[in-house]
Design a protein around this motif. Structure first.
Motif: not given
Length: 276
Positions: A220-226
């Motif tokens: 979720v961090s690497n894909y910049n989850v909102a």
């Protein structure tokens, strides 16, 4: 005379038997033989799929303001559930949809699922649910799949993508969450302004699976989850665990008489905690 009486008695007995069988046959449509039986009306099947189709029919564009509601843990709080639906309809009835973050039931029984749906289908907007750990006990996994559909799903609305993930690690023999599936969904979401991941158990709980929590947080961090959205703990919590980048929000159970309203404008996401 005695023969006639015997024949008459037999006729009465046969009539009573057939009447009883007819009553039982009719009654079986109204009552369950067992609390573990899965018998659904047509309007109780594939709720998530049908409601996602309703959301798609709204034709929300990335330029439009998106408004959605988050609640969770309706398990046995029937009075509060009814009040929540009434409050949402009266004060936030313009929301586009509602997310139900699991633990719909206490014991995974069909009647529990039915009672909650009977309230939530009265919402002015469609709702989509993820499975909780209580929903996965007894034969709840079978009921959830028949009533709501797949355990892991995703859908897009305007410029946002929503990923619903089964994180009930213990109830699914440590085979979930399916983080390979999640990674594929996230990789396919790079064109969206916002990505929201909803699951019942948050990765900060041991029931998520300690060895899976680190990979989840990295994804979720690497894909910049909102937002990483959750229920399970029955109390509101907003924080930035792990690397301090991604906001994690846990909504209170319906017994707390509160819910969360999210507003999405472009890549800007805000939320309001509503108490009633």
């Amino acid at each position: 005379m005695l023969t006639k009486l015997k024949s008459y008695s037999r006729a009465i007995i046969v009539s009573v038997i057939f009447s009883s069988l007819a009553f039982i046959n009719q009654a079986c449509e109204e009552f369950e033989y067992s609390p573990y039986e899965v018998r659904l009306r047509e309007d109780e099947k594939d709720i998530n799929k049908r409601n996602v189709e309703k959301i798609n029919q709204l034709n929300i564009s990335p330029a439009d303001t998106l408004k959605f509601i988050l609640t969770a843990d309706t398990q046995g709080f029937y009075e509060e559930n009814e009040l929540l639906v009434q409050h949402v309809n009266q004060h936030n009835g313009d929301a586009d949809f509602l997310l139900l973050g699991g633990d719909i039931t206490d014991f995974g029984l069909t009647m529990e699922f039915r009672l909650v749906n009977d309230d939530f289908k009265k919402l002015k907007m469609p709702y989509v649910a993820v499975i909780g750990n209580h929903d996965a006990i007894n034969n709840g996994q079978e009921v959830f799949r028949a009533m709501y559909g797949d355990y892991d799903i995703s859908f897009a609305v305007g410029g946002s993508k929503f990923i619903l993930l089964n994180t009930n690690y213990l109830e699914f023999d440590k085979k979930v969450p399916d983080l390979d599936w999640l990674e594929k969904e996230l990789a396919a979401s790079t064109g969206y302004q916002n990505v929201f991941v909803l699951s019942h158990i948050p990765p900060t709980n041991n029931e998520f699976g300690p060895q899976k929590a680190e990979r989840y947080s990295n994804l979720v961090s690497n894909y910049n989850v909102a937002f990483s959205l959750h229920g399970h703990n029955h109390s509101f919590r907003f924080h930035h665990p792990f690397d301090g980048r991604i906001p994690y929000l846990e909504t209170g159970a319906t017994e707390k008489r509160e819910y969360i309203v999210f507003t999405v404008i472009g890549d800007k996401v805000s939320y309001e905690r509503i108490k009633f």
